[in-house]
Motif scaffolding. Structure first.
Motif, PDB file in Angstrom:
ATOM      1  N   SER A 102       1.123  -1.263  -0.045  1.00 33.01           N
ATOM      2  CA  SER A 102      -0.025   0.134  -0.251  1.00 33.01           C
ATOM      3  C   SER A 102       0.881   1.470   0.034  1.00 33.01           C
ATOM      4  O   SER A 102       1.887   1.212   0.380  1.00 33.01           O
ATOM      5  CB  SER A 102      -0.831  -0.063   1.260  1.00 33.01           C
ATOM      6  OG  SER A 102      -1.406   1.484   1.408  1.00 33.01           O
ATOM      7  N   ALA A 103       0.389   2.393  -0.606  1.00 34.03           N
ATOM      8  CA  ALA A 103       1.012   3.590  -0.663  1.00 34.03           C
ATOM      9  C   ALA A 103       1.238   3.991   0.982  1.00 34.03           C
ATOM     10  O   ALA A 103       2.390   4.706   1.194  1.00 34.03           O
ATOM     11  CB  ALA A 103       0.318   4.653  -1.098  1.00 34.03           C
ATOM     12  N   TYR A 104       0.439   3.603   1.841  1.00 32.66           N
ATOM     13  CA  TYR A 104       0.445   4.117   3.138  1.00 32.66           C
ATOM     14  C   TYR A 104       1.469   3.462   4.142  1.00 32.66           C
ATOM     15  O   TYR A 104       1.809   3.606   5.127  1.00 32.66           O
ATOM     16  CB  TYR A 104      -0.862   4.241   3.739  1.00 32.66           C
ATOM     17  CG  TYR A 104      -1.931   4.784   2.665  1.00 32.66           C
ATOM     18  CD1 TYR A 104      -1.761   6.181   2.518  1.00 32.66           C
ATOM     19  CD2 TYR A 104      -2.930   3.870   2.280  1.00 32.66           C
ATOM     20  CE1 TYR A 104      -2.339   6.937   1.354  1.00 32.66           C
ATOM     21  CE2 TYR A 104      -3.693   4.639   1.228  1.00 32.66           C
ATOM     22  CZ  TYR A 104      -3.480   5.777   0.669  1.00 32.66           C
ATOM     23  OH  TYR A 104      -4.363   6.178  -0.202  1.00 32.66           O
ATOM     24  N   ASP A 105       2.185   2.425   3.485  1.00 28.65           N
ATOM     25  CA  ASP A 105       3.420   1.717   4.026  1.00 28.65           C
ATOM     26  C   ASP A 105       4.300   2.738   4.345  1.00 28.65           C
ATOM     27  O   ASP A 105       5.202   2.383   5.427  1.00 28.65           O
ATOM     28  CB  ASP A 105       3.788   0.474   3.242  1.00 28.65           C
ATOM     29  CG  ASP A 105       2.924  -0.938   3.331  1.00 28.65           C
ATOM     30  OD1 ASP A 105       2.211  -0.896   4.329  1.00 28.65           O
ATOM     31  OD2 ASP A 105       3.140  -1.788   2.613  1.00 28.65           O
ATOM     32  N   ALA A 247      -0.769  14.525  -5.447  1.00 28.70           N
ATOM     33  CA  ALA A 247      -1.612  14.076  -4.473  1.00 28.70           C
ATOM     34  C   ALA A 247      -2.286  12.604  -5.004  1.00 28.70           C
ATOM     35  O   ALA A 247      -2.118  11.655  -4.582  1.00 28.70           O
ATOM     36  CB  ALA A 247      -2.629  14.795  -4.163  1.00 28.70           C
ATOM     37  N   SER A 248      -2.651  12.628  -6.266  1.00 31.12           N
ATOM     38  CA  SER A 248      -3.235  11.479  -6.830  1.00 31.12           C
ATOM     39  C   SER A 248      -2.301  10.455  -7.184  1.00 31.12           C
ATOM     40  O   SER A 248      -2.582   9.189  -7.084  1.00 31.12           O
ATOM     41  CB  SER A 248      -4.200  11.726  -8.089  1.00 31.12           C
ATOM     42  OG  SER A 248      -3.421  12.472  -9.229  1.00 31.12           O
ATOM     43  N   HIS A 249      -1.364  10.734  -7.956  1.00 34.14           N
ATOM     44  CA  HIS A 249      -0.304   9.681  -8.383  1.00 34.14           C
ATOM     45  C   HIS A 249       0.922   9.632  -7.365  1.00 34.14           C
ATOM     46  O   HIS A 249       1.517   8.518  -7.607  1.00 34.14           O
ATOM     47  CB  HIS A 249       0.140  10.078  -9.671  1.00 34.14           C
ATOM     48  CG  HIS A 249      -0.769  10.300 -10.971  1.00 34.14           C
ATOM     49  ND1 HIS A 249      -1.755  10.924 -10.921  1.00 34.14           N
ATOM     50  CD2 HIS A 249      -0.878   9.259 -11.756  1.00 34.14           C
ATOM     51  CE1 HIS A 249      -2.754  10.590 -11.941  1.00 34.14           C
ATOM     52  NE2 HIS A 249      -2.042   9.571 -12.569  1.00 34.14           N
ATOM     53  N   GLY A 250       0.927  10.210  -6.397  1.00 31.10           N
ATOM     54  CA  GLY A 250       2.061  10.286  -5.455  1.00 31.10           C
ATOM     55  C   GLY A 250       1.460   9.752  -3.899  1.00 31.10           C
ATOM     56  O   GLY A 250       2.260   9.029  -3.345  1.00 31.10           O
ATOM     57  N   THR A 251       0.285   9.865  -3.588  1.00 28.89           N
ATOM     58  CA  THR A 251      -0.336   9.340  -2.439  1.00 28.89           C
ATOM     59  C   THR A 251      -1.363   8.588  -2.432  1.00 28.89           C
ATOM     60  O   THR A 251      -1.748   8.025  -1.343  1.00 28.89           O
ATOM     61  CB  THR A 251      -0.445  10.611  -1.344  1.00 28.89           C
ATOM     62  OG1 THR A 251      -1.627  11.314  -1.869  1.00 28.89           O
ATOM     63  CG2 THR A 251       0.770  11.401  -1.556  1.00 28.89           C
ATOM     64  N   ASP A 252      -2.287   8.486  -3.544  1.00 28.33           N
ATOM     65  CA  ASP A 252      -3.425   7.793  -3.429  1.00 28.33           C
ATOM     66  C   ASP A 252      -3.226   6.493  -4.160  1.00 28.33           C
ATOM     67  O   ASP A 252      -2.588   6.033  -5.110  1.00 28.33           O
ATOM     68  CB  ASP A 252      -4.150   8.525  -4.549  1.00 28.33           C
ATOM     69  CG  ASP A 252      -5.781   7.984  -4.450  1.00 28.33           C
ATOM     70  OD1 ASP A 252      -5.965   6.654  -4.071  1.00 28.33           O
ATOM     71  OD2 ASP A 252      -6.785   8.715  -4.722  1.00 28.33           O
ATOM     72  N   GLN A 253      -3.857   5.350  -3.310  1.00 26.86           N
ATOM     73  CA  GLN A 253      -3.212   3.843  -3.523  1.00 26.86           C
ATOM     74  C   GLN A 253      -4.065   3.607  -4.816  1.00 26.86           C
ATOM     75  O   GLN A 253      -3.548   2.672  -5.494  1.00 26.86           O
ATOM     76  CB  GLN A 253      -4.229   3.234  -2.069  1.00 26.86           C
ATOM     77  CG  GLN A 253      -4.030   1.572  -2.853  1.00 26.86           C
ATOM     78  CD  GLN A 253      -2.850   1.024  -2.693  1.00 26.86           C
ATOM     79  OE1 GLN A 253      -1.817   1.625  -2.065  1.00 26.86           O
ATOM     80  NE2 GLN A 253      -2.684  -0.161  -3.106  1.00 26.86           N
ATOM     81  N   CYS A 411     -10.784  16.409  -0.434  1.00 25.70           N
ATOM     82  CA  CYS A 411     -10.681  16.772   1.160  1.00 25.70           C
ATOM     83  C   CYS A 411      -9.543  15.785   1.704  1.00 25.70           C
ATOM     84  O   CYS A 411      -8.965  16.270   2.708  1.00 25.70           O
ATOM     85  CB  CYS A 411     -12.147  16.435   1.952  1.00 25.70           C
ATOM     86  SG  CYS A 411     -13.451  17.553   1.217  1.00 25.70           S
ATOM     87  N   GLY A 412      -9.460  14.599   1.221  1.00 23.60           N
ATOM     88  CA  GLY A 412      -8.232  14.026   1.574  1.00 23.60           C
ATOM     89  C   GLY A 412      -7.162  14.137   0.857  1.00 23.60           C
ATOM     90  O   GLY A 412      -6.107  13.959   1.489  1.00 23.60           O
ATOM     91  N   TYR A 413      -7.154  14.467  -0.259  1.00 21.60           N
ATOM     92  CA  TYR A 413      -5.871  14.789  -1.278  1.00 21.60           C
ATOM     93  C   TYR A 413      -4.899  15.711  -0.486  1.00 21.60           C
ATOM     94  O   TYR A 413      -3.588  15.476  -0.329  1.00 21.60           O
ATOM     95  CB  TYR A 413      -6.224  15.529  -2.695  1.00 21.60           C
ATOM     96  CG  TYR A 413      -6.488  14.507  -3.462  1.00 21.60           C
ATOM     97  CD1 TYR A 413      -6.247  13.140  -3.070  1.00 21.60           C
ATOM     98  CD2 TYR A 413      -7.031  14.723  -4.740  1.00 21.60           C
ATOM     99  CE1 TYR A 413      -6.609  12.022  -4.243  1.00 21.60           C
ATOM    100  CE2 TYR A 413      -7.284  13.698  -5.666  1.00 21.60           C
ATOM    101  CZ  TYR A 413      -6.963  12.341  -5.364  1.00 21.60           C
ATOM    102  OH  TYR A 413      -7.375  11.186  -6.233  1.00 21.60           O
ATOM    103  N   GLY A 414      -5.165  16.790  -0.056  1.00 20.62           N
ATOM    104  CA  GLY A 414      -4.460  18.131   0.515  1.00 20.62           C
ATOM    105  C   GLY A 414      -3.591  17.301   1.824  1.00 20.62           C
ATOM    106  O   GLY A 414      -2.385  17.393   1.820  1.00 20.62           O
TER     107      GLY A 414
END
Length: 495
Positions: A102-105, A247-253, A411-414
């Motif tokens: 996951s990106a959040y790892d 935000a979308s391609h760097g942090t969104d799973q 709202c989650g991207y920022g």
């Protein structure tokens, strides 16, 4: 709808899932199911990224926007290109240096598991809402188009049919089936758009391109009374498009899952940068269709066409302007756009659930006597049911609720991007400040989206991301300052 149209649609709906499953092979482990075995070619991942970030509403709406405002989506793609370049050289090495599901790892490694779960839960919540309303709204033009061709299909039947077919190949083939089906679907609606543009260009009178130029239809940017109310001004398109892509391609799973499946860092970068070319080509073709439809309708404004909204421009042409066979192909292409974004969402949400909430998954697996792969497939079914349920709830709401659902992903991207940037650029950043700052920022950005109307228009999407980043850093810095000052105030004076 003619017999030929119906045959083409049914052939697509039956053949594409089977082809995707055949190309994906047998999924015998959770790693293969959610990560694709790390042997997918970069060009397939590239096409899958473009299909993931586009949907039915992209295919429908971009020509409508171009009808009135010209090639502004191509201008927005310039920001996408810059954002992808930054992600490719700054974010991807972090992901590819260690095996991540996951990106959040990354946030878990940098700030601890609690930060990882908070970020992942935010992704899951915003993605459920955003995809549910995108799914519902995406079915509306399809239902209307089928009804206009005397083939009335109830909304619920169409919705459950699309979700059922998508769920079938996602369960059978995992991420590999999702990627191969995305590649097929992207080629379908890119090719269909090119054919529509060619038909509209056929027989154009001389001087048509000069007419388009004088009418400003080739303009890449728009001019708005308030720079904060439009996403297509030069600053919002390039600067905001860059932030949105970060935000979308760097942090969104949803997007990061694709690059995590690449064979190497080099191929991950090739896939990411190639997707910028793909989305630009798609925006160019769809925008070209839009400005050609302006000529097709006699160079009149939308009100004079008798159509209710810009989103009705392209569907009306598909139903009444295309010959039999091609009409069925384009309806299948619009279905493809919906299925591509839906399958990617199901796979990404499953990976985030299994990767970021592993303890919960293990506990449920023991209770239900399911293997890890069985639990992953069970969560895929679970999220599909949730998406259908939420989509049907939005069917009872108003148009404002639909627009709110589409915008809420911002709202989650920022705050998400701000947290990643803090982890990468601020060595002293700590979870003790970032977690409460994150939890405060998300609802405040939602409030800003609902309440801020500069120039009488809602705050444009790119500015919501910037607002989220600024609020996150402000709250985190304030909490750090408060923690540093508190011991001084608590210290007793010398006797």
């Amino acid at each position: 709808m003619s017999f030929l149209d119906l045959t083409i649609m049914l052939a697509y709906l039956a053949g594409m899932p089977l082809l995707a499953v055949m190309l994906s092979g047998r999924q015998s482990s959770t790693t293969a199911y959610l990560e694709g075995g790390h042997d997918l070619p970069w060009w397939a991942l590239c096409l899958s990224m473009v299909a993931t970030e586009t949907s039915t509403l992209t295919v429908i709406s971009v020509p409508g926007v171009a009808f009135g405002n010209g090639m502004v989506f191509v201008g927005l793609a310039l920001g996408y290109l810059l954002g992808r370049a930054i992600v490719a050289w700054k974010f991807l090495p972090l992901y590819c240096s260690a095996r991540m599901l996951s990106a959040y790892d990354y946030l878990g490694q940098r700030f601890g598991s609690r930060m990882q779960r908070v970020a992942s839960a935010t992704f899951l919540g915003t993605r459920v809402l955003a995809e549910a309303v995108r799914l519902f709204a995406g079915m509306l033009p399809l239902t209307a188009m089928l009804a206009a061709t005397h083939m009335a299909v109830p909304h619920l039947v169409l919705l459950t049919g699309v979700v059922g077919i998508t769920l079938f190949y996602t369960l059978c083939g995992g991420l590999r089936a999702v990627v191969w089906s995305d590649a097929i679907q992207f080629c379908l609606y890119l090719g269909g758009s090119a054919i529509c543009a060619a038909l509209l260009m056929h027989g154009l009178p001389s001087g048509s391109f000069s007419t388009l130029q004088h009418a400003g239809k080739f303009a890449l940017f728009a001019h708005a009374s308030s720079p904060f109310s439009s996403a297509f001004t030069p600053l919002a398109a390039i600067g905001g498009g860059t932030l949105m892509t970060l935000a979308s391609h760097g942090t969104d799973q949803l997007m990061v899952q694709r690059v995590l499946a690449a064979r190497s860092l080099k191929e991950a970068r090739m896939a990411l940068m190639g997707s910028a070319v793909g989305v630009t080509a798609l925006f160019f073709l769809l925008s070209g269709v839009g400005i050609l439809l302006w000529l097709y309708h006699g160079q009149v404004p939308l009100k004079a066409t008798g159509l209710p909204s810009p989103d009705a421009i392209f569907p009306d042409y598909i139903v009444h302007g295309l010959p039999a066979g091609l009409r069925g192909l384009m309806v299948a292409a619009i279905l493809a756009a919906t299925m591509g974004s839906l399958s990617s969402t199901l796979s990404a949400m499953t990976a985030a659930t299994v990767g970021d909430f592993s303890s919960l998954c293990a506990w449920l697996g023991r209770k239900l006597s399911l293997s890890q792969l069985g639990m992953a497939r069970a969560f895929t079914v679970f999220w599909s049911v949730i998406l259908v349920g939420c989509s049907l709830l939005f069917a009872q709401g108003s148009q404002s609720a639909v627009l709110l659902g589409f915008s809420i992903a911002a709202c989650g991207y920022g705050p998400m991007l701000g947290t990643f940037l803090a982890g990468m650029a601020i060595p002293s950043a700590r979870a003790t400040e970032l977690i409460p700052a994150f939890c405060l920022t998300v609802p405040l950005v939602l409030l800003a989206m609902v309440s801020l109307h500069p120039g009488g228009h809602p705050l444009a999407f790119p500015w919501l991301i910037l607002t989220g980043i600024c609020l996150l850093f402000f709250f985190a810095a304030s909490l750090r300052l408060a923690r540093s000052l508190l011991p001084r105030f608590a210290r007793k004076p010398d006797a």
